[in-house]
Structures are given as C-alpha cells and as structure tokens.
Design an enzyme around this catalytic site. Sequence first.
Site, short mmCIF file in Angstrom:
data_model
loop_
_atom_site.label_atom_id
_atom_site.label_comp_id
_atom_site.label_asym_id
_atom_site.label_seq_id
_atom_site.Cartn_x
_atom_site.Cartn_y
_atom_site.Cartn_z
N ASP A 68 0.21 -9.43 -6.10
CA ASP A 68 1.56 -8.87 -5.99
C ASP A 68 1.54 -7.38 -6.33
OD1 ASP A 68 4.24 -8.80 -5.47
OD2 ASP A 68 4.86 -9.54 -7.43
N LEU A 75 0.82 -1.21 0.00
CA LEU A 75 0.00 0.00 0.00
C LEU A 75 0.85 1.26 0.00
CD1 LEU A 75 -2.64 -1.25 2.58
CD2 LEU A 75 -2.67 -1.44 0.08
N ARG A 76 2.17 1.09 0.15
CA ARG A 76 3.16 2.17 0.07
C ARG A 76 3.03 3.21 1.19
NH1 ARG A 76 6.63 -0.70 -2.64
NH2 ARG A 76 6.48 -0.63 -4.92
#
Length: 437
Positions: free
Chosen positions: A305, A64-65
């Site tokens: 991914d 999700l950064r």
Amino acid sequence: MGILIQGGRIIDPASGMDAVGDLAIANGRIVGVGTAPAGFVAQRTIAADGLWVLPGVVDLCARLREPGFEHAGMLESEMRAAVSGGITSLVCPPDTDPVLDEAGLVEMLKLRAKNVRQARLLPLGALTKGLQGEVLTEMSHLTRAGCIGFGQAEWPLKNNQVLQRVLQYAGTFNFSVWLRPQDAALGGGVAASGALAQRMGLSGVPVAAETIALHTIFELLRSSPCHVHLCRISSAQGVELIRQAKREGLNVTADVSINSLFLTDMDIGYFDSRARLQPPLRQQRDRDALVAGLLDGTIDALVSDHAPVDNDEKELPFAEAEPGATGVELLLPLAHKWAQAQDISFTQALARITSGAAGILQHALGTLNASIGQLVQGGVADVAVYDPNATWQVQAQALLSQGKFTPFDGSALPGRVQTTIVAGEIAFEREVERTVA
C-alpha cells in the site's frame, strides 16, 4: 549477461523448493535451478553463501505518484525504492493526474517505466472516465495498452447500476475488476469508528462502510460473474464475508495492507499523522481476523500500500493530513517479521507476496503468467538475494522513496535485500557489507 548465484538457500513457495544450490541466469531467463546446466558460462557470479535466493516480490498496490504528483514521488525514486526491497513487479492504481483512462496515457507511463529499467510496472486502468463513476472507459483499448485490470482506486462507485454494467462488461471480455469495498456515503471519515475515534474527536469510518459494499458486490456478482479483486480489506466482518463468498464459489480474491496486519487504531497515538492511512487502522479484533484470513487463504496476498506523501501534505493536523505511507522497502522484511511473530515458516509468508500475489493477476500477465513470482527453469529471471541474518532499524530519512513517512519509523526489522535482479538484469545491489551468522 550470464549470472550465477552460487551456494544460496533457494526458497520457492510455488514449487515447494527449499534447498541450498545454484541459480543460473542467461538471456533474462532462469536456465538452472539447483545446479547450472552443462556448458553454462557466467560473466558474473554472486556468492550467496548464508543468503536466501527468493522469487522477486510482486506488490499489488504501489502508487508511484507519476504523472501529476511528482512532488511526492517520481518513477525513478519509487522504482529504485521498490527494487531495494526486492520488488520486481508492481501494480499501480489509476488515480494519477491525469487519470489512467486513455490508452495513450498508459502507453506513456509504461514507456517511462521501461526506460527507468528497474521494477516491472503493471498499471491498472480506470473503470470510469476520470474516476467519476459515470461513463465506462474503453477497457479493450486500455488492455491493449498494457493494463492488467481496472479499478476506481479510492473513488467508490456511487451508482450500483454502473457497477452492474462494469461487472457485465468485464465478465464478457474476461477482464479483472479491482475494487476497494467502501460505501461512498459512509466512508468519508479519517479514523475507524470506535471508542478511540470518539474520544479523540475524529470522524469515523464504520465497519458497515466495508461490509455494505461487499454485500453489494457479491449480490451483483451472482448475476454477472467475473473476477473481482478486493483491495485492502480492513475488518473482521469483511474477512468473514469474503470467506463465505469463496465457499459459495464466487470468483473473488483479496489482499490486505501490511499496515493493517501490524497496526491498530491505538497506533494513532497522539494524533500521529504517519498513522493516517486509507483504509483506516481498525481494532485488535480486526487485526486478528486479518491474520487468520491470511493464514487460512481467505486473503490471498499482502501489499505494501505504498503511497508516498509530501511533507506539506503530511505535517498537518491528523484529520487534515494526506493519508498514505511509504512501504515498498518494508514489505519483504515485514512479511519476514510477521512469519516470526506467527511462528509459521518464512515460505508461507513469502507466498503471499510472490506466487500468491502473482496468481491474482491470472491471464493478464500473458507470457509471464507461468513465471512471475516463482523460480522456474525457463521462466523470467526475477530474483531477490536476501540476507536473513541482517537486522536493521527503519530510519525514514534514509529510505530511498521520496516519501519519508511511515508508521514503522524506528522499528527493528529482520532481513535485508542484498541484490535484486529483474528480467536477468541486476537492478539493485546494496553497498553495505552483510553479516553472516
């Protein structure tokens, strides 16, 4: 809110149900499968004639950064993208910045995700401090904070003594260890070793990078048994080793990236950085073995991914580009397309991203263990209403994810999610009109 999904084809791989009927939801739970209970009052009715009513998708690998890489993605954008693809629960690796190696960081991330009110976040904690592979984290504290398992993301353990201690500790307290098998010394290349990488002058990652790591994990598991989940297997030899390990009775599960199921190293084309992925795309024989492993149960789950990448980090020469691609919006329709290509039932493919994926989480789900990834009366109401007759073309710039890079850009896909419900709340509704055949 009482919600009635009316007249849809209810498909639930866990129970084997495949029939037209109604699904009734109240107080965040499913209260009727097939028919609504007597006295049920719906504040909202969703007409599902011609649509499929599916369990919410469980994605075991979605970055999700956040925190630390908000320029590539944020919780709001990536969660929104996830529910638009029918994903209601997702596992995020611990390689954030800072790394998820302290309980306070996990609690903060869980709170942020709860406030976004989209998909359910299931974080993995770091196995070692800072993912440096030296000092074990306080796994008990991280579990209480909400971690469902522990991993190293893309940072392989270089010291087998540390790995042995990890497995011993995890086995003692019934924790799950999530590892992507990759030998640290051999895994530094940017493409799969082979004729293509050699011809293009790209540094290669040999199959041995995966198989050596698998041999090591399995040997240590024989003396230190615990549950190990093997992430994103990429090679034919790797699939066969896992098959043998399961026959032996080792407590291992495995997943494969949807990218590896459709693509090979030939899709790199003329140094197309959209195909710069980790693990690297391998040859056709590897893809065939991954398909066979998924069909016979050697591989338990499919994952998106999902790894959104910023323009500045992707629009570079292939070897310098950041690996990763956006995927949460594509996982369900790609699984549908895979079922069509293999001439298997949609239910078989759906199981690999719902009940099969949820089964890997085992006891870590707590009270949700008996209902995530399935449609069961009394279970949590995670539902995707899906139009199987829709066809659409992937347009990267139209994706909701902040990351706009995918090797499937321009591909035609079957089926599209119309509505996603998470714990009884409508998290996503598609505005475009659907087409019913």
